[in-house]
Scaffold this active site. Structure first.
Site, mmCIF file in Angstrom:
data_model
loop_
_atom_site.group_PDB
_atom_site.id
_atom_site.type_symbol
_atom_site.label_atom_id
_atom_site.label_comp_id
_atom_site.label_asym_id
_atom_site.label_seq_id
_atom_site.Cartn_x
_atom_site.Cartn_y
_atom_site.Cartn_z
ATOM 1 N N ASP A 1 -7.095 4.167 -4.355
ATOM 2 C CA ASP A 1 -7.753 4.033 -3.048
ATOM 3 C C ASP A 1 -8.365 5.417 -2.799
ATOM 4 O OD1 ASP A 1 -7.948 2.043 -0.608
ATOM 5 O OD2 ASP A 1 -7.498 3.963 0.309
ATOM 6 N N LYS B 1 0.874 -1.184 0.000
ATOM 7 C CA LYS B 1 0.000 0.000 0.000
ATOM 8 C C LYS B 1 0.898 1.216 0.000
ATOM 9 C CE LYS B 1 -4.471 0.915 0.284
ATOM 10 N NZ LYS B 1 -5.618 0.045 -0.087
#
Ligand code: NDP
Ligand code: 2IT
Length: 453
Positions: free
Chosen positions: A166, A126
């Site tokens: 995201d 991430k």
């Protein structure tokens, strides 16, 4: 055994101070895994969980850029490469002012498990930045993305690490990031997912997280001979995940009645129908407006402003059959969970990552409702990212129907794995244990095969 988890957690907290979201995500998994360690001490002996919780690599970097006034801005960029046990690092980028190491480590940790559930070969990662895209011009967003990618490009690649979107990172940002990567590397590859359809993207990727969450809810309800038909649904957020959750709920005959953003929520007792949803998509994706504008356009609805000091969010106190939290972490507090349960909610299906606080999770589990944790319920997004990687590698593109059918199958298979694993470990219906254990075993077995690395 409790003492093993306590010792592991106290080491983790000491090593990663000031990162409560990361501690929360690891603790939940560790507690589920007590059942596994009891049966199979080899995982504990090989320190598998300790190794997964230590990122393989953390990259932090300066992102300088010049705003429209000619002023220099400095942000911080990150990429957490958490685990490559079962495939290249894979996971989104978040651009939001709240981003710091602890949030990205929790997200990267969750991603390892989620990706393992998808049945596709993807490791976990991430990244992101504390950059706030809100109120920035397209030119500012482009300059920021170019600066961000100028550093990130050294660390990623289609067989190494494949970022995606995201919060705050959608099609526009992926386009600017891809353009800069291609320019620097002189290489056209599938290094990012969520790309435009004309340049390597996959049909259904924008829809995939929301659609997948609704497919997962459908699977959960089927176990009780029930369906989404006629169900009143609370949806939070109004971004990518919330929009396509509403779209698929309407397809399935359900009645979504709320949407929100960080300023507050709208409640439309008549339901958000397709026409209203099209208006919301234009508002959020084109005009980049705020959800409160909904009530000016559709006067039957009400807007309730967010109150950051309150101990609960009145959105979750509305009577409903299903809840689809689709905004951000810890948005369902302990009191919110109690309100949902007391109002007879049947399903809580998490489109967002870790949207429920641990006390809320406990409440859902002890009430015996159908509770689908994010790492299972929202895995459809990264699953279709995996399908995008396959299409890029094969240099082909599948039809919409083909990708949607694959997504449905993947969500069905995740549901089945999770359910069967929960049963195998003596906690039937506990999707939290099922997801954590099924995912862990896949990653752990790969790590055992690959030796101490
Ligand atoms: P978007 O940026 O498209 O939308 C985010 C939405 O959540 C906005 O309505 C935003 O409101 C709201 N929101 C964000 N932060 C907060 C906050 N701190 N408090 C209240 N509301 C907030 O992001 P996505 O829809 O892509 O992501 C939503 C959630 O889904 C996240 O948890 C993400 O990690 C998760 N997720 C996303 C996937 C994807 O494929 N995109 C896949 C799997 C999970 P505002 O405009 O006011 O900020
Ligand atoms: O949280 C997530 O799963 C995502 N933001 C999507 C990740 C991806 O690589 O598609």
């Amino acid at each position: 055994m409790g003492s093993y988890v306590d010792a592991l957690m106290s080491d983790l907290v000491a090593k990663n101070p000031g990162e409560p979201e990361f501690h929360q995500a690891v603790r939940e998994v560790a507690e589920s895994l007590e059942l596994v360690f009891e049966r199979d001490p080899k995982y504990r002996a090989a320190k598998i969980l300790e190794r997964i919780a230590e990122p393989e690599r953390v990259i932090m970097f300066r992102v300088s850029w010049v705003d429209d006034q000619g002023e220099i801005q400095v942000n911080r960029g990150y990429r957490i490469e958490m685990s490559s046990a079962i495939g290249p690092y894979k996971g989104g980028l978040r651009f939001h002012p709240s981003v710091y190491l602890g949030i990205l480590k929790f997200l990267a940790f969750e991603q390892v498990f989620k990706n393992a559930l998808t049945t596709l070969p993807m490791g976990g990662g991430k990244g992101g930045s504390d950059f706030d895209p809100k109120g920035k011009s397209d030119a500012e967003v482009m300059r920021f993305c170019q600066s961000f990618m100028t550093e990130l490009q050294r660390h990623i690649g289609p067989n190494t690490d494949v970022p995606a979107g995201d919060i705050g990172v959608g099609g526009r940002e992926i386009g600017y990031l891809f353009g800069q990567y291609k320019r620097i590397k002189n290489e056209f590859s599938g290094v990012l997912t969520g790309k435009g359809l004309e340049w390597g993207g996959s049909l259904i990727r924008p829809e995939a997280t929301g659609y997948g969450a609704v497919y997962f809810a459908h699977e959960m309800l089927s176990t009780r001979d029930d369906s989404l038909e006629g169900k009143v649904c609370l949806v939070s957020g109004s971004g990518n995940v919330a929009q396509y959750t509403v779209e698929k709920l309407l397809d399935m005959g359900a009645k979504p009645v709320t949407l929100s953003d960080s300023d507050g929520f709208v409640h439309d007792p008549e339901g958000v129908n397709n026409e209203k949803l099209a208006w919301v998509m234009e508002l959020k994706n084109e005009r980049r407006g705020r959800i409160r504008e909904y009530v000016e356009r559709f006067p039957g609805a009400t807007f309730t402003p967010a109150d950051p000091k309150a101990d609960h969010n009145p959105l979750w106190a509305l009577p409903a059959d299903c809840a689809f939290p689709s905004a951000t972490q810890n948005e369902i507090g302990a009191k919110d969970a109690a309100n949902l349960v007391n109002n007879g909610v049947k399903v809580v299906c998490e489109g967002a990552n870790m949207p429920t606080v641990p006390e809320g999770v406990e409440r859902f589990l002890s009430a015996g409702i159908l509770y689908g944790p994010g790492k299972a319920a929202n895995a459809g997004g990264v699953a279709v990212s995996g399908l995008e990687m396959s299409q890029d590698a094969l240099r082909i593109s599948w039809e919409r129907e083909e990708v949607d059918a694959r997504l449905k199958n993947i969500m069905r298979s995740i549901h089945q794995q999770v359910r069967e694993t929960a049963e195998e470990y003596g906690t039937p219906g506990n999707y939290v244990n099922g997801a954590n254990i099924a995912a862990f075993r896949k990653v752990a077995d790969a790590m055992l095969d690959q030796g101490v690395v």
